[in-house]
Design an enzyme around this catalytic site. Structure first.
Site, short mmCIF file in Angstrom:
data_model
loop_
_atom_site.label_atom_id
_atom_site.label_comp_id
_atom_site.label_asym_id
_atom_site.label_seq_id
_atom_site.Cartn_x
_atom_site.Cartn_y
_atom_site.Cartn_z
N GLY A 47 0.85 -1.20 0.00
CA GLY A 47 0.00 0.00 0.00
C GLY A 47 0.88 1.24 0.00
O GLY A 47 0.67 2.19 0.75
N SER A 49 1.74 3.61 -2.32
CA SER A 49 1.73 4.67 -3.33
C SER A 49 1.05 5.97 -2.91
O SER A 49 1.23 6.99 -3.59
CB SER A 49 1.06 4.15 -4.61
OG SER A 49 -0.29 3.82 -4.38
N THR A 50 0.26 5.94 -1.84
CA THR A 50 -0.42 7.16 -1.38
C THR A 50 -0.51 7.12 0.15
O THR A 50 -0.17 6.11 0.77
CB THR A 50 -1.85 7.28 -1.95
OG1 THR A 50 -2.59 6.11 -1.59
CG2 THR A 50 -1.87 7.42 -3.46
N GLY A 51 -0.96 8.21 0.74
CA GLY A 51 -1.29 8.23 2.17
C GLY A 51 -0.17 7.81 3.09
O GLY A 51 1.00 8.15 2.88
N ASP A 110 -2.67 -6.54 -7.54
CA ASP A 110 -3.55 -6.80 -6.41
C ASP A 110 -2.83 -7.51 -5.26
O ASP A 110 -2.55 -8.70 -5.34
CB ASP A 110 -4.74 -7.64 -6.90
CG ASP A 110 -5.74 -7.89 -5.79
OD1 ASP A 110 -5.56 -7.34 -4.67
OD2 ASP A 110 -6.70 -8.66 -6.03
N LEU A 138 -2.72 -1.07 3.42
CA LEU A 138 -3.74 -1.15 2.37
C LEU A 138 -5.03 -0.48 2.83
O LEU A 138 -5.42 -0.59 3.98
CB LEU A 138 -4.07 -2.60 2.04
CG LEU A 138 -3.04 -3.44 1.32
CD1 LEU A 138 -3.65 -4.80 0.99
CD2 LEU A 138 -2.56 -2.75 0.06
N ALA A 139 -5.68 0.22 1.92
CA ALA A 139 -7.04 0.69 2.14
C ALA A 139 -7.79 0.41 0.85
O ALA A 139 -7.45 0.94 -0.20
CB ALA A 139 -7.07 2.17 2.46
N TYR A 234 -17.59 4.86 12.72
CA TYR A 234 -16.22 4.37 12.55
C TYR A 234 -15.91 3.22 13.52
O TYR A 234 -16.11 2.07 13.20
CB TYR A 234 -15.17 5.50 12.62
CG TYR A 234 -13.88 5.01 12.01
CD1 TYR A 234 -13.56 5.25 10.68
CD2 TYR A 234 -13.01 4.20 12.76
CE1 TYR A 234 -12.43 4.70 10.11
CE2 TYR A 234 -11.88 3.64 12.19
CZ TYR A 234 -11.58 3.90 10.87
OH TYR A 234 -10.46 3.34 10.30
N VAL A 273 -6.89 13.65 5.69
CA VAL A 273 -7.54 13.58 4.39
C VAL A 273 -6.74 12.65 3.49
O VAL A 273 -5.59 12.92 3.16
CB VAL A 273 -7.59 14.98 3.74
CG1 VAL A 273 -8.27 14.90 2.38
CG2 VAL A 273 -8.30 15.97 4.65
P1 NAI Z 1 -4.78 5.42 0.83
O1 NAI Z 1 -6.02 5.20 0.06
O2 NAI Z 1 -4.08 6.71 0.70
O3 NAI Z 1 -3.69 4.27 0.48
C1 NAI Z 1 -4.06 2.96 0.17
C2 NAI Z 1 -2.92 2.24 -0.53
O4 NAI Z 1 -3.33 0.88 -0.74
C3 NAI Z 1 -2.55 2.79 -1.92
O5 NAI Z 1 -1.16 2.69 -2.11
C4 NAI Z 1 -3.25 1.81 -2.87
O6 NAI Z 1 -2.64 1.69 -4.14
C5 NAI Z 1 -3.11 0.53 -2.09
N1 NAI Z 1 -4.07 -0.50 -2.46
C6 NAI Z 1 -5.42 -0.47 -2.37
N2 NAI Z 1 -5.95 -1.64 -2.81
C7 NAI Z 1 -4.90 -2.42 -3.17
C8 NAI Z 1 -4.77 -3.74 -3.68
N3 NAI Z 1 -5.83 -4.52 -3.91
N4 NAI Z 1 -3.53 -4.20 -3.97
C9 NAI Z 1 -2.43 -3.44 -3.75
N5 NAI Z 1 -2.49 -2.19 -3.25
C10 NAI Z 1 -3.70 -1.70 -2.96
O7 NAI Z 1 -5.16 5.09 2.33
P2 NAI Z 1 -4.59 5.56 3.76
O8 NAI Z 1 -5.54 6.54 4.33
O9 NAI Z 1 -3.15 5.86 3.69
O10 NAI Z 1 -4.82 4.21 4.59
C11 NAI Z 1 -3.80 3.30 4.88
C12 NAI Z 1 -4.11 2.65 6.23
O11 NAI Z 1 -4.10 3.67 7.24
C13 NAI Z 1 -5.50 2.00 6.29
O12 NAI Z 1 -5.42 0.83 7.07
C14 NAI Z 1 -6.33 3.05 7.02
O13 NAI Z 1 -7.44 2.51 7.68
C15 NAI Z 1 -5.29 3.56 8.01
N6 NAI Z 1 -5.60 4.86 8.63
C16 NAI Z 1 -6.06 5.92 7.89
C17 NAI Z 1 -6.39 7.11 8.51
C18 NAI Z 1 -6.89 8.29 7.75
O14 NAI Z 1 -7.44 9.22 8.35
N7 NAI Z 1 -6.71 8.34 6.45
C19 NAI Z 1 -6.23 7.28 9.98
C20 NAI Z 1 -5.66 6.15 10.63
C21 NAI Z 1 -5.38 4.97 9.97
NA NA Z 2 -1.30 4.09 2.18
#
Ligand code: NAI
Ligand code: NA
Length: 396
Positions: A47, A49-51, A110, A138-139, A234, A273
């Site tokens: 996961g 590539s972002t966040g 995937d 992953l998200a 949530y 965000v």
């Molecule tokens: P995001 O959407 O920015 O990043 C998700 C990443 O997962 C991306 O790199 C995407 O390409 C990858 N991805 C998604 N489906 C995939 C698949 N099938 N195969 C391979 N890669 C895949 O999400 P974010 O927000 O960074 O979330 C990451 C973790 O952090 C999650 O577990 C989320 O619940 C947790 N988190 C997020 C918070 C928030 O406010 N955004 C707060 C606290 C925890």
């Molecule tokens: Na991420």
């Protein structure tokens, strides 16, 4: 081509390669400015590539000179159609990493599938031998189960009863009341299957079985708790059930890694965000108020600040990692400060369409949203023709 944002609800259909690259460069500069971290040297980010995952990859590479393998699911550009932001982010990351003499390779596919897991194992064997840190970030709204081929969809619903509260459309600033019906049928199970810990465990199982985890290897996954106002949708909702499962899985993985002295952790991060969080009702209003309060207090953080602090003040201090009563790392500590939460809750009660731009940081929310896609990034000239056809160097 000239690329402009084209939004539909909480997604943006376009993204800007120069803006994405600038975001990555800014994050790299931030990590470098904070100094070296005695962290892991060979890192797998799932996961990436972002966040939070991208921030983890950047912190490992530019904080600890780590070799990184990144796994993600992103759309490459095609002639006349921009790729997804994660694609441009990764292209920029690899370019900068290679310039700095750091190993960086990426696998786009995937992560839930057996094939991608095997590809990663093979790549580790070929290039790195073993890894000492695995970040699981992953998200995803869907997961195709590798054993059965069945496709599961996660939902964002309360459990037990209808939840009614305020939310905001951050494009228009309109505050309205929203009612969300409770989970029914297999909603809870499905959400746990997608966002719980099963896939994390599958990753760690195969990495261990294939002997590509080094002695003392660590793995970290990310979770969220948040305030009472978002609890029904949530933490006490379907996604919370998945996070409970994820957190419980950390202990199972730690058990399994005992023979190599390894450990699994969950880090509870701050609300930010990202593409994942924009999709959750009520959360955007909470975030816009939270941003306002935390910025006023000078304690606002984005993904990169959060992860840099996770590494430098939790994971790699040379001392024991501080954990809460449930065994979790807490990097949401500033969000959960009593005075921060009290002020946010006061604002929550009074928030309306009319006063939100005043009492909340709607602009900050909106800017962060556009930034995710490489738009509204300071210093980028959006009137300039840009080549949408960007390639990730290691992908050929
Ligand atoms: P995001 O959407 O920015 O990043 C998700 C990443 O997962 C991306 O790199 C995407 O390409 C990858 N991805 C998604 N489906 C995939 C698949 N099938 N195969 C391979 N890669 C895949 O999400 P974010 O927000 O960074 O979330 C990451 C973790 O952090 C999650 O577990 C989320 O619940 C947790 N988190 C997020 C918070 C928030 O406010 N955004 C707060 C606290 C925890
Ligand atoms: Na991420």
């Amino acid at each position: 081509m000239i690329i402009e944002p084209r939004t539909r609800g909480f997604i943006c259909l376009t993204s800007h390669p120069t803006g994405c690259a600038q975001n990555v460069k800014n994050q790299i500069e931030y990590v470098k400015s904070k100094g070296k971290i005695e962290g892991a040297k060979k890192v797998l980010v799932i996961g990436a590539s972002t966040g939070f995952g991208l921030a983890s990859r950047i912190t490992s590479a530019f904080g600890s000179d780590a070799a990184t393998i990144g796994v993600f699911f992103d759309k490459p550009s095609t002639e006349g159609r921009p790729g997804s932001p994660g694609y441009y982010n990764t292209a920029a990351f690899e370019k900068e990493a290679h310039k700095a003499g750091l190993y960086a390779k990426s696998i786009n596919g995937d992560a839930f599938s057996n094939e991608i897991k095997q590809q990663v194992v093979d790549l580790i064997k070929q290039d790195l031998g073993q890894v000492d840190l695995v970040i699981y970030s992953l998200a995803s709204p869907v997961r195709t189960h590798p054993d059965t081929g069945k496709r599961y969809k996660s939902v964002l619903k309360p459990i037990g009863e209808v939840f009614t509260n305020k939310t905001v459309d951050f494009h228009t600033g309109k505050v309205s009341e929203i009612s969300i019906n409770p989970a029914e049928g297999d909603d809870i199970e499905n959400t746990v299957t997608v966002m719980g810990g099963e896939d994390w465990k599958m990753w760690m199982d195969i990495l261990k079985a294939e002997n590509v985890l080094s002695e003392g290897a660590t793995t970290v996954a990310y979770s969220y708790i948040g305030p009472d106002v978002t609890k029904p949708v949530y933490r006490n909702g379907t996604i919370g059930a998945a996070k409970d499962h994820l957190e419980a899985t950390a202990f199972k993985i730690t058990d399994e890694l005992k023979s190599i002295g390894g450990k699994a952790y969950v880090s509870v991060n701050k609300a930010l965000v990202t593409q994942a969080s924009s999709a959750i009702p009520v959360i955007p209003l909470y975030i816009s108020l939270l941003y306002k309060v935390m910025k006023e207090k000078g304690i606002h953080e984005g993904c990169i600040e959060q992860i840099q602090r996770l590494y430098s003040e939790r994971l790699y201090t040379g001392e024991e990692i501080p954990l809460d009563e449930k065994g979790r790392i807490r990097i949401d500590d500033w969000e959960m400060y009593e005075d921060v939460q009290e002020e946010v809750m006061e604002l929550w009660k009074t928030a309306t369409t009319e006063n939100l731009s005043e009492i909340g940081d709607l602009e900050g929310y909106s800017n962060d949203f556009y930034n995710l896609f490489g738009f509204k990034v300071p210093g980028v000239n959006y009137d300039k023709d840009v080549n949408e056809m960007v390639e990730i160097p290691s992908e050929n």
